[in-house]
Design a protein around this motif. Structure first.
Motif, mmCIF file in Angstrom:
data_model
loop_
_atom_site.group_PDB
_atom_site.id
_atom_site.type_symbol
_atom_site.label_atom_id
_atom_site.label_comp_id
_atom_site.label_asym_id
_atom_site.label_seq_id
_atom_site.Cartn_x
_atom_site.Cartn_y
_atom_site.Cartn_z
ATOM 1 N N LYS A 105 11.304 6.458 18.719
ATOM 2 C CA LYS A 105 10.220 6.007 19.593
ATOM 3 C C LYS A 105 9.637 4.205 18.575
ATOM 4 C CE LYS A 105 8.729 9.756 21.930
ATOM 5 N NZ LYS A 105 7.881 10.725 22.513
ATOM 6 N N HIS A 106 10.310 4.864 17.167
ATOM 7 C CA HIS A 106 9.388 3.022 16.241
ATOM 8 C C HIS A 106 10.438 2.470 15.538
ATOM 9 C CE1 HIS A 106 5.503 4.928 16.740
ATOM 10 N NE2 HIS A 106 6.387 5.973 17.501
ATOM 11 N N PRO A 107 11.676 2.081 16.698
ATOM 12 C CA PRO A 107 12.969 1.281 15.607
ATOM 13 C C PRO A 107 12.546 0.287 15.172
ATOM 14 C CG PRO A 107 12.993 0.882 18.201
ATOM 15 C CD PRO A 107 11.527 1.308 17.695
ATOM 16 N N GLY A 108 13.034 -0.505 14.147
ATOM 17 C CA GLY A 108 12.924 -1.039 12.593
ATOM 18 C C GLY A 108 11.929 -0.646 11.700
ATOM 19 N N LEU A 109 11.082 1.033 11.503
ATOM 20 C CA LEU A 109 10.462 1.018 10.424
ATOM 21 C C LEU A 109 10.830 0.598 9.654
ATOM 22 C CD1 LEU A 109 7.477 1.905 11.358
ATOM 23 C CD2 LEU A 109 8.378 3.835 11.106
ATOM 24 N N TYR A 110 10.380 -0.736 8.876
ATOM 25 C CA TYR A 110 10.440 -0.919 7.248
ATOM 26 C C TYR A 110 11.720 -1.082 7.745
ATOM 27 C CZ TYR A 110 6.638 2.257 6.096
ATOM 28 O OH TYR A 110 6.035 2.886 5.915
ATOM 29 N N GLY A 111 11.890 -2.152 8.308
ATOM 30 C CA GLY A 111 13.118 -3.108 8.796
ATOM 31 C C GLY A 111 14.378 -2.480 8.478
ATOM 32 N N ARG A 157 0.308 8.259 10.516
ATOM 33 C CA ARG A 157 -0.641 7.709 9.676
ATOM 34 C C ARG A 157 -0.418 7.489 8.875
ATOM 35 N NH1 ARG A 157 -2.107 11.834 5.192
ATOM 36 N NH2 ARG A 157 -3.888 11.086 3.436
ATOM 37 N N TYR A 158 1.112 8.034 7.999
ATOM 38 C CA TYR A 158 2.333 7.210 7.444
ATOM 39 C C TYR A 158 2.219 5.872 7.545
ATOM 40 C CZ TYR A 158 2.036 12.320 5.056
ATOM 41 O OH TYR A 158 1.825 13.299 4.424
ATOM 42 N N ARG A 159 2.721 5.617 9.075
ATOM 43 C CA ARG A 159 2.957 4.341 9.189
ATOM 44 C C ARG A 159 2.192 3.771 9.777
ATOM 45 N NH1 ARG A 159 3.245 2.771 14.236
ATOM 46 N NH2 ARG A 159 2.587 4.257 15.572
ATOM 47 N N SER A 215 8.559 1.707 1.571
ATOM 48 C CA SER A 215 9.014 2.313 3.107
ATOM 49 C C SER A 215 9.780 3.587 1.436
ATOM 50 C CB SER A 215 9.920 2.208 3.226
ATOM 51 O OG SER A 215 11.268 1.304 1.928
ATOM 52 N N LYS A 216 9.737 3.317 0.597
ATOM 53 C CA LYS A 216 9.912 4.931 -0.573
ATOM 54 C C LYS A 216 8.790 5.670 -0.471
ATOM 55 C CE LYS A 216 13.220 2.193 -3.467
ATOM 56 N NZ LYS A 216 14.590 2.334 -2.650
ATOM 57 N N ASP A 217 7.641 5.508 -0.353
ATOM 58 C CA ASP A 217 6.590 6.222 -0.216
ATOM 59 C C ASP A 217 6.557 7.062 0.864
ATOM 60 O OD1 ASP A 217 4.569 7.227 -2.107
ATOM 61 O OD2 ASP A 217 3.451 5.559 -0.347
ATOM 62 N N THR A 267 0.982 -1.137 0.323
ATOM 63 C CA THR A 267 -0.050 0.426 -0.542
ATOM 64 C C THR A 267 0.862 1.599 0.215
ATOM 65 O OG1 THR A 267 -0.052 0.483 2.253
ATOM 66 C CG2 THR A 267 -1.552 -0.983 1.426
ATOM 67 N N MET A 268 0.697 2.203 -0.588
ATOM 68 C CA MET A 268 0.371 3.437 -0.898
ATOM 69 C C MET A 268 -0.141 4.743 -0.050
ATOM 70 S SD MET A 268 3.208 3.266 -3.832
ATOM 71 C CE MET A 268 2.372 2.459 -4.901
ATOM 72 N N LEU A 269 0.039 5.905 0.027
ATOM 73 C CA LEU A 269 -0.799 6.606 0.417
ATOM 74 C C LEU A 269 -1.185 7.557 -1.418
ATOM 75 C CD1 LEU A 269 -1.711 8.301 2.823
ATOM 76 C CD2 LEU A 269 -0.006 10.170 1.555
#
Length: 144
Positions: free
Chosen positions: A115-121, A73-75, A81-83, A32-34
């Motif tokens: 606060k969100h480590p590892g977001l998108y790996g 919201r984006y998260r 991850s590029k989006d 999914t992308m925005l």
């Protein structure tokens, strides 16, 4: 749901764009992308104010919390991850055009990233660096 891509396999739905993406095993998974309908005709021709100017009569905390709310919201919405990087950079660009302090915005993004480590790996530092790099590459003329 109306399919609307060239190959008929991708579709916008509410505020997301759903598309199958092959993985290493050549199996498709949904990504999914925005999806912002204001970026496409006929709404792209309209002048729409999305965020308040820095001089507006609301607290600075409320103004800068736009970054926090959009980050979350984006998260939640974006799986690619590029989006995510592009959208965060575009948000900072748009707010910068309204005289928001770039250093303060970047610090806020760093705090949210930690606060969100590892977001998108990815490690947080890599992701935030990609946002800053993308921001440098974006055209600084924005829709106000």
């Amino acid at each position: 749901m109306h399919l609307s891509s060239l190959d008929g396999s991708s579709a916008p739905y509410m505020d997301i764009f759903i598309t199958p993406t092959p993985n290493r095993q050549h199996q498709h998974r949904l990504t999914t992308m925005l999806y912002d309908k204001r970026e496409h005709p006929p709404l792209s021709a309209l002048f729409i104010i999305r965020f308040p100017h820095i001089s507006s009569n609301i607290s600075d905390t409320a103004k800068y919390n736009i970054i926090t709310s959009q980050f979350h919201r984006y998260r939640r919405i974006i799986l690619w991850s590029k989006d995510f990087v592009y959208r965060l950079a575009a948000l900072l660009r748009d707010l910068s055009s309204k005289q928001y302090d770039m250093e303060r915005m970047q610090q806020q993004i760093r705090r949210l990233g930690h606060k969100h480590p590892g977001l998108y790996g990815d490690c947080t530092y890599t992701l935030i660096t990609e946002v800053i790099t993308e921001l440098d590459g974006l055209n600084l003329v924005t829709h106000s």
